[in-house]
Design a protein around this motif. Structure first.
Motif, PDB file in Angstrom:
ATOM      1  N   CYS A 105       0.843  -1.206   0.000  1.00  0.00           N
ATOM      2  CA  CYS A 105       0.000   0.000   0.000  1.00  0.00           C
ATOM      3  C   CYS A 105       0.869   1.242   0.000  1.00  0.00           C
ATOM      4  N   ASP A 106       1.904   1.227   0.855  1.00  0.00           N
ATOM      5  CA  ASP A 106       2.836   2.356   0.927  1.00  0.00           C
ATOM      6  C   ASP A 106       3.476   2.627  -0.431  1.00  0.00           C
ATOM      7  N   GLU A 107       3.779   1.533  -1.134  1.00  0.00           N
ATOM      8  CA  GLU A 107       4.428   1.654  -2.454  1.00  0.00           C
ATOM      9  C   GLU A 107       3.422   1.904  -3.563  1.00  0.00           C
ATOM     10  N   LYS A 108       2.153   1.890  -3.226  1.00  0.00           N
ATOM     11  CA  LYS A 108       1.072   2.001  -4.226  1.00  0.00           C
ATOM     12  C   LYS A 108       1.248   0.947  -5.323  1.00  0.00           C
ATOM     13  N   ASN A 109       1.599  -0.237  -4.894  1.00  0.00           N
ATOM     14  CA  ASN A 109       1.854  -1.337  -5.816  1.00  0.00           C
ATOM     15  C   ASN A 109       0.589  -2.187  -5.949  1.00  0.00           C
ATOM     16  N   LEU A 110      -0.149  -1.989  -7.048  1.00  0.00           N
ATOM     17  CA  LEU A 110      -1.442  -2.657  -7.214  1.00  0.00           C
ATOM     18  C   LEU A 110      -1.304  -4.175  -7.293  1.00  0.00           C
ATOM     19  N   ASP A 111      -0.332  -4.633  -8.089  1.00  0.00           N
ATOM     20  CA  ASP A 111      -0.162  -6.090  -8.232  1.00  0.00           C
ATOM     21  C   ASP A 111       0.134  -6.726  -6.880  1.00  0.00           C
ATOM     22  N   GLY A 112       1.037  -6.092  -6.154  1.00  0.00           N
ATOM     23  CA  GLY A 112       1.383  -6.593  -4.819  1.00  0.00           C
ATOM     24  C   GLY A 112       0.161  -6.649  -3.928  1.00  0.00           C
TER      25      GLY A 112
END
Lengths: 139, 142
Positions: A105-112
């Motif tokens: 979430c912090d990285e705004k990583n959708l796939d993750g």
């Protein structure tokens, strides 16, 4: 061995395997300590509440991650709640997924995030099945 | 209903947490440690119960007239944080001496220091353990 002792022994054996496999941690033991004659259904009540709350959280998370423009703060807020409640009942593997989830979430990583959502759902279902078997009731 | 405790002997604790599972848990931990418990799901409700309002008008008594001996609150809450709630309590001439305990799942030193500086009695890590709550209860009577 009378029926009560036998059931207690089965409970302990079953619970021990859940600790060993990492599904539950010491916080679950804390819950067991709080159960007494004045509140004999305490653990079942808390765990049922956790299940209800989790279903809502998982739905909210699914919706939040399906938006055109994702509000990662909102997603993180949900995961924070989920991490808190899973931690409070001792659902260790669920909590661990939430920790990773928050990082994505912090990285705004959708796939993750999507991978973690699936993992969270799976771990929740696993621990739910195990806890229902442990209490030998449908929660 | 146990007749062992008289109302005056048992500390009355207000527990504030937005998470329903944590509220149930903290309530049970406190009851097991011989406290009377009222729960609130956010800072606003807590302030209403305590008789404090936004414009700092104060009731003489709270809702049911029973004095609160301790407030235990989660730090991370939407709307009003535990820190903000602590601040409002410390600003109140009626309530500033009521001990406030902050709970948090995150062990952030700056957060802990900021709460202690604002006058929190203790900062506790979640998930709470029975031993910690019993210790807290013991501190209330000494």
């Amino acid at each position: 061995m009378d029926v009560v002792s036998q059931l207690q022994r089965q409970f302990v054996e079953h619970a021990t395997s859940l600790y060993r496999e990492g599904y539950l941690d010491d916080q679950f033991t804390q819950l067991l300590k709080l159960q007494d004659e004045s509140n004999p259904d305490f653990v079942v009540e808390v765990v049922s509440l956790f299940f209800e709350d989790t279903e809502k959280l998982l739905n909210n998370l699914t919706t939040a991650l399906q938006q055109e423009s994702i509000d990662y703060k909102q997603v993180d807020a949900h995961v924070h709640q989920f991490k808190g409640s899973s931690s409070s009942i001792g659902a260790q593997r669920v909590k661990n997924v939430c920790v990773v989830f928050r990082n994505y979430c912090d990285e705004k990583n959708l796939d993750g995030c999507l991978v973690c959502l699936e993992q969270a759902k799976n771990e929740y279902l696993l621990v739910r099945n195990k806890l229902e078997a442990l209490f030998n009731v449908s929660l | 209903m146990s007749a062992e405790y008289h109302e005056e002997d048992v500390p009355h604790v207000l527990a504030v947490d937005d998470n329903i599972i944590d509220r149930k848990l903290v309530e049970k931990l406190l009851k097991t440690s011989s406290c009377r418990v009222t729960t609130a799901e956010n800072g606003m409700r807590a302030l209403e119960y305590l008789g404090l309002r936004e414009n700092h008008q104060q009731n003489h008594c709270n809702n049911n007239g029973s004095k609160v001996n301790m407030i235990i609150t989660d730090y991370c809450m939407p709307g009003m944080t535990g820190y903000e709630l602590l601040q409002k309590i410390k600003e109140s001439s009626v309530l500033k001496d009521v001990p406030v305990v902050i709970m948090s799942s995150e062990n952030v030193e700056t957060r802990m220091n900021e709460c202690l500086e604002m006058g929190a009695q203790t900062f506790m890590l979640k998930p709470l353990k029975l031993a910690d709550v019993k210790k807290l209860r013991h501190q209330l009577t000494t």
